[in-house]
Design an enzyme around this catalytic site. Structure first.
Site, mmCIF file in Angstrom:
data_model
loop_
_atom_site.group_PDB
_atom_site.id
_atom_site.type_symbol
_atom_site.label_atom_id
_atom_site.label_comp_id
_atom_site.label_asym_id
_atom_site.label_seq_id
_atom_site.Cartn_x
_atom_site.Cartn_y
_atom_site.Cartn_z
ATOM 1 C CB CYS A 66 7.648 5.505 -2.664
ATOM 2 S SG CYS A 66 6.152 5.399 -1.656
ATOM 3 C CB CYS B 187 8.446 5.237 5.230
ATOM 4 S SG CYS B 187 6.700 5.075 4.803
HETATM 5 N N1 SAH Z 1 4.575 0.982 -0.005
HETATM 6 C C1 SAH Z 1 4.067 -0.234 0.483
HETATM 7 C C2 SAH Z 1 4.691 -1.450 -0.150
HETATM 8 C C3 SAH Z 1 6.168 -1.383 -0.428
HETATM 9 S S1 SAH Z 1 7.229 -1.333 0.976
HETATM 10 C C4 SAH Z 1 4.192 -0.290 1.991
HETATM 11 O O1 SAH Z 1 4.828 0.567 2.563
HETATM 12 O O2 SAH Z 1 3.607 -1.196 2.588
HETATM 13 C C5 SAH Z 1 7.223 -3.042 1.475
HETATM 14 C C6 SAH Z 1 7.462 -3.279 2.935
HETATM 15 O O3 SAH Z 1 8.842 -3.046 3.271
HETATM 16 C C7 SAH Z 1 6.659 -2.366 3.840
HETATM 17 O O4 SAH Z 1 6.101 -3.106 4.899
HETATM 18 C C8 SAH Z 1 7.716 -1.408 4.339
HETATM 19 O O5 SAH Z 1 7.320 -0.788 5.504
HETATM 20 C C9 SAH Z 1 8.900 -2.332 4.479
HETATM 21 N N2 SAH Z 1 10.195 -1.675 4.602
HETATM 22 C C10 SAH Z 1 10.644 -0.588 3.975
HETATM 23 N N3 SAH Z 1 11.900 -0.303 4.354
HETATM 24 C C11 SAH Z 1 12.249 -1.239 5.244
HETATM 25 C C12 SAH Z 1 13.432 -1.495 6.004
HETATM 26 N N4 SAH Z 1 14.487 -0.690 5.922
HETATM 27 N N5 SAH Z 1 13.433 -2.570 6.821
HETATM 28 C C13 SAH Z 1 12.357 -3.379 6.914
HETATM 29 N N6 SAH Z 1 11.218 -3.194 6.216
HETATM 30 C C14 SAH Z 1 11.162 -2.134 5.402
HETATM 31 FE FE1 SF4 Z 2 6.841 4.102 0.135
HETATM 32 FE FE2 SF4 Z 2 6.905 3.950 2.786
HETATM 33 FE FE3 SF4 Z 2 6.321 1.775 1.330
HETATM 34 FE FE4 SF4 Z 2 8.811 2.812 1.320
HETATM 35 S S1 SF4 Z 2 7.739 1.899 3.040
HETATM 36 S S2 SF4 Z 2 7.669 2.116 -0.451
HETATM 37 S S3 SF4 Z 2 8.360 5.025 1.462
HETATM 38 S S4 SF4 Z 2 5.127 3.669 1.488
#
Ligand code: SAH
Ligand code: SF4
Length: 345
Positions: free
Chosen positions: A111, A115
């Site tokens: 990705c 984040c």
């Molecule tokens: N890119 C999209 C979808 C994939 S991530 C998005 O960010 O929404 C799917 C979900 O997992 C998102 O809500 C993301 O914020 C969450 N996520 C990612 N890493 C995480 C973590 N370490 N703990 C909890 N949720 C997490």
């Molecule tokens: Fe990408 Fe952020 Fe979703 Fe992780 S949480 S998959 S980095 S958009």
């Protein structure tokens, strides 16, 4: 370049086959075999050899090969590491609920969004998946588990709205009657908040659920963990969500990963309530999954409860999401990361 035959809509498949000089009914046969999950054109037993040869020369069938499979000891959660034709990997998770099976599919290899709490975001970006590769994850899991999957969440690796055209194609294919026929009402698309694409998506008026990964109630906090917030600040994002509801009539969901000491204070809950005031929505609170190297810890249980009480006081519906498959790193990005770390990839 060869044609990705499983990414074609039925009428496109028909054109592809008739333009090559074959009669229309052959498309129906080919389509039937593709739905059955054949991986090679010479397995299509009732089509003439010259058609099989034409298809082999001109097109390919996407397959998700099971590279690794983990089953949770606590619940029935299954996590796959799938390998595609070009050797790239993604993760897919199947969860079993009272009402059926739900699958969390990946839309990209890695990705770009970066984040800081996310295992996928921390391991960079390789490429987007095609529609057929997103479908192939569902087909492979159904075949392996011998079950019918009824719900889909686009919450695996990748940002679906950063792979917009392929994701739209996937949504149409998977929900079509001559495909897997999983209705839009059973699909949730999760995004970190690519605002212009939210506007594009609402034009389709799909009956799916839009889930927005919010994770913070103000720009200062959100920009610390989610770089996308520097491009599309929180006010624009929430405005887009309000417009999404007005256009589609579909309630928006918000994901909020609670990180100890970062976004879980009472004041954050008050700000969040204020931000979402009057918006028809639901908030999913998720204790953050700790990812190696982030230093983030999940909020304490009493913090989760205090947070939810404040939201409820402001009439905002919220639930703390149950975490499934905690023994198999069921949140996406983590398995691949461990796997490629160990294999040196
Ligand atoms: N890119 C999209 C979808 C994939 S991530 C998005 O960010 O929404 C799917 C979900 O997992 C998102 O809500 C993301 O914020 C969450 N996520 C990612 N890493 C995480 C973590 N370490 N703990 C909890 N949720 C997490
Ligand atoms: Fe990408 Fe952020 Fe979703 Fe992780 S949480 S998959 S980095 S958009």
């Amino acid at each position: 370049m060869k044609t990705d035959i499983k990414s074609l809509y039925y009428d496109e498949l028909e054109n592809f086959i008739t333009e090559a000089g074959f009669p229309k009914f052959r498309a129906k046969q080919v389509h039937g075999w593709l739905n059955k999950g054949v991986t090679r054109f010479d397995e299509m037993r009732n089509i003439p050899r010259n058609l099989a040869e034409f298809l082999t020369a001109s097109s390919y069938i996407s397959v998700a090969n099971i590279e690794k499979k983990l089953v949770s000891r606590y619940d029935k959660t299954v996590k796959y590491l799938f390998r595609f034709n070009d050797g790239e990997f993604v993760e897919t998770v199947v969860m079993s609920y009272k009402h059926g099976y739900s699958i969390c599919v990946s839309t990209q290899v890695g990705c770009k969004m970066g984040c800081t709490f996310c295992a996928t975001g921390r391991s960079g970006f390789s490429r987007s998946l095609t529609a057929s590769e997103i479908l192939a994850q569902i087909e492979a899991a159904q075949r392996d588990l011998n079950v019918r999957i009824s719900n889909i969440v686009l919450m695996g690796m990748g940002e679906p709205l950063d792979n917009f055209d392929n994701v739209i194609r996937f949504l149409r294919l998977v929900s079509s009657e001559d495909g897997l026929n999983i209705g839009m009402r059973h699909i949730t698309l999760s995004t970190c908040g690519v605002v212009p694409k939210i506007y594009e998506l609402m034009k389709y008026k799909f009956a799916l659920t839009l889930s927005v990964s919010l994770h913070a109630p103000d720009n200062e906090t959100r920009s610390k963990t989610m770089p996308i917030n520097n491009r599309y600040p929180i006010e624009e994002l929430i405005k887009a969500c309000r417009d999404y509801f007005d256009t589609t009539g579909r309630r928006v969901s918000f994901e909020y990963a609670m990180i100890d000491g970062v976004n879980d204070t009472d004041s954050c809950a008050e700000k969040l309530s204020n931000l979402l005031k009057g918006l028809n929505c639901h908030v999913n609170l998720i204790p953050v999954n700790s990812v190696k190297g982030t230093g983030y810890k999940k909020s304490r249980t009493d913090r989760q409860q205090a947070f939810i009480s404040i939201l409820e006081k402001h009439s905002i519906t919220a639930t703390v999401r149950r975490t499934l498959g905690s023994d198999i790193n069921a949140s996406c990005g983590q398995l691949k990361r461990n796997y490629t770390d160990k294999s040196g990839g």
